[in-house]
Design an enzyme around this catalytic site. Sequence first.
Site, PDB file in Angstrom:
ATOM      1  N   HIS A   1     -21.572  18.079 -30.527  1.00 34.87           N
ATOM      2  CA  HIS A   1     -20.177  17.872 -30.155  1.00 34.87           C
ATOM      3  C   HIS A   1     -19.851  16.386 -30.256  1.00 34.87           C
ATOM      4  CE1 HIS A   1     -16.473  19.096 -28.048  1.00 34.87           C
ATOM      5  NE2 HIS A   1     -16.581  17.968 -27.354  1.00 34.87           N
TER       6      HIS A   1
ATOM      7  N   HIS B   1     -14.268  17.008 -31.824  1.00 35.08           N
ATOM      8  CA  HIS B   1     -13.161  17.149 -30.875  1.00 35.08           C
ATOM      9  C   HIS B   1     -12.316  15.879 -30.954  1.00 35.08           C
ATOM     10  CE1 HIS B   1     -12.119  17.415 -26.251  1.00 35.08           C
ATOM     11  NE2 HIS B   1     -11.044  17.522 -27.021  1.00 35.08           N
TER      12      HIS B   1
ATOM     13  N   MET C   1     -10.225  22.850 -22.097  1.00 33.88           N
ATOM     14  CA  MET C   1     -10.699  21.671 -21.369  1.00 33.88           C
ATOM     15  C   MET C   1     -10.720  21.984 -19.880  1.00 33.88           C
ATOM     16  SD  MET C   1     -11.390  19.382 -23.604  1.00 33.88           S
ATOM     17  CE  MET C   1     -11.885  18.159 -22.374  1.00 33.88           C
TER      18      MET C   1
ATOM     19  N   ASP D   1     -15.183  22.940 -22.290  1.00 32.91           N
ATOM     20  CA  ASP D   1     -15.634  21.541 -22.346  1.00 32.91           C
ATOM     21  C   ASP D   1     -15.206  20.794 -21.092  1.00 32.91           C
ATOM     22  OD1 ASP D   1     -16.384  18.988 -23.113  1.00 32.91           O
ATOM     23  OD2 ASP D   1     -14.899  18.802 -24.713  1.00 32.91           O
TER      24      ASP D   1
ATOM     25  N   ASP E   1     -17.097  13.577 -29.722  1.00 35.68           N
ATOM     26  CA  ASP E   1     -15.852  13.271 -29.020  1.00 35.68           C
ATOM     27  C   ASP E   1     -15.217  12.016 -29.608  1.00 35.68           C
ATOM     28  OD1 ASP E   1     -15.572  15.252 -26.843  1.00 35.68           O
ATOM     29  OD2 ASP E   1     -17.537  14.480 -26.231  1.00 35.68           O
TER      30      ASP E   1
ATOM     31  N   MET F   1     -12.263   9.426 -29.658  1.00 34.26           N
ATOM     32  CA  MET F   1     -11.189   8.946 -28.762  1.00 34.26           C
ATOM     33  C   MET F   1     -10.616   7.645 -29.305  1.00 34.26           C
ATOM     34  SD  MET F   1     -12.989   9.570 -25.081  1.00 34.26           S
ATOM     35  CE  MET F   1     -14.016  11.015 -24.768  1.00 34.26           C
TER      36      MET F   1
ATOM     37  N   MET G   1      -9.584  13.481 -29.917  1.00 39.20           N
ATOM     38  CA  MET G   1      -8.680  13.099 -28.826  1.00 39.20           C
ATOM     39  C   MET G   1      -7.950  11.853 -29.305  1.00 39.20           C
ATOM     40  SD  MET G   1     -11.376  13.837 -25.796  1.00 39.20           S
ATOM     41  CE  MET G   1     -12.706  13.934 -26.990  1.00 39.20           C
TER      42      MET G   1
ATOM     43  N   SER H   1     -22.682  17.247 -26.024  1.00 33.43           N
ATOM     44  CA  SER H   1     -21.723  16.161 -26.254  1.00 33.43           C
ATOM     45  C   SER H   1     -22.473  14.835 -26.202  1.00 33.43           C
ATOM     46  CB  SER H   1     -20.651  16.201 -25.165  1.00 33.43           C
ATOM     47  OG  SER H   1     -19.905  15.015 -25.181  1.00 33.43           O
TER      48      SER H   1
HETATM   49  C1  DX5 Z   1     -14.315  14.739 -22.284  1.00 30.22           C
HETATM   50  C2  DX5 Z   1     -15.086  15.178 -23.500  1.00 30.22           C
HETATM   51  C3  DX5 Z   1     -16.252  16.036 -23.164  1.00 30.22           C
HETATM   52  C4  DX5 Z   1     -17.304  15.361 -22.315  1.00 30.22           C
HETATM   53  C5  DX5 Z   1     -18.262  16.362 -21.771  1.00 30.22           C
HETATM   54  O1  DX5 Z   1     -13.224  14.011 -22.684  1.00 30.22           O
HETATM   55  O2  DX5 Z   1     -14.244  15.904 -24.369  1.00 30.22           O
HETATM   56  O3  DX5 Z   1     -16.809  16.579 -24.346  1.00 30.22           O
HETATM   57  O4  DX5 Z   1     -18.013  14.403 -23.039  1.00 30.22           O
HETATM   58  O5  DX5 Z   1     -19.122  15.738 -20.864  1.00 30.22           O
HETATM   59  P1  DX5 Z   1     -19.496  16.405 -19.456  1.00 30.22           P
HETATM   60  O6  DX5 Z   1     -20.235  17.673 -19.777  1.00 30.22           O
HETATM   61  O7  DX5 Z   1     -20.331  15.381 -18.786  1.00 30.22           O
HETATM   62  O8  DX5 Z   1     -18.190  16.684 -18.738  1.00 30.22           O
HETATM   63 ZN    ZN Z   2     -15.205  17.107 -25.979  1.00 25.30          ZN
END
Ligand code: DX5
Ligand code: ZN
Length: 213
Positions: free
Chosen positions: A31, A64, A135, A173, A33, A35, A66, A6
């Site tokens: 990965h 992913h 999650m 994750d 993320d 947001m 969000m 990630s």
């Molecule tokens: C959280 C993300 C994860 C996060 C993982 O909202 O979806 O992908 O970045 O990071 P670690 O492994 O540090 O929890």
């Molecule tokens: Zn994620």
Amino acid sequence: MKVSPSIIAASFLDIKSIIRELENNGADYIHLDVMDGVFVDNLTFGPDIASEILSFSRLGGDTHLMIKNPEKYLEKFLDTGTEILTFHIESEGNKMSMIKRIKERGRKAGITLNPSTPLIEVEPYLAHVDLVLVMTVHPGFYGQKFKHEMINRLKELKKLREKGGFNFLIEVDGGINKETAPLVAPYVDIIVSGSFIFKKGSIKENITFLKRL
Ligand code: DX5
Ligand code: ZN
């Protein structure tokens, strides 16, 4: 084990060399993320930056989302070339039509849920999705503590897959590190990891540790 680093936990100023390092040290995916500051309490990046990252890399994209309205941005994220596109069950939009559209474009359709959402909510989609992301922290930030009670969820999901004869991959994750990865390994196909891979020790050793599980 397949590993999906990630990269929000990496330094964006070094992103090109980090991507090459991931490629040369056994990562399977990147990965991403995404947001929106509404669905979760943080902001990252959108489809343009995801496209740039994925066109620079030969690793598969593992996006992913969000965001509150993934349906609105679905085509834009499919245009990034991502191999996996995962949205949250708690977000807006018609879930079945999103799954259908992602598959029509030849990608893997993923569904995910927050730790506080009952697993039963995703059951109607299990026959249709290519991946279920569990999650193990509340989404929004890297570096959070793994929720141990989610191990039961992983076990249950794997059982549902066996019983139903389904084909989806199971991905985990949140808070995965040297201690927690061995606990989830028996139940998952893909491990996402941010702070463990990027914040301590060497990227190479950390990926190798996860890959051997
Ligand atoms: C959280 C993300 C994860 C996060 C993982 O909202 O979806 O992908 O970045 O990071 P670690 O492994 O540090 O929890
Ligand atoms: Zn994620």
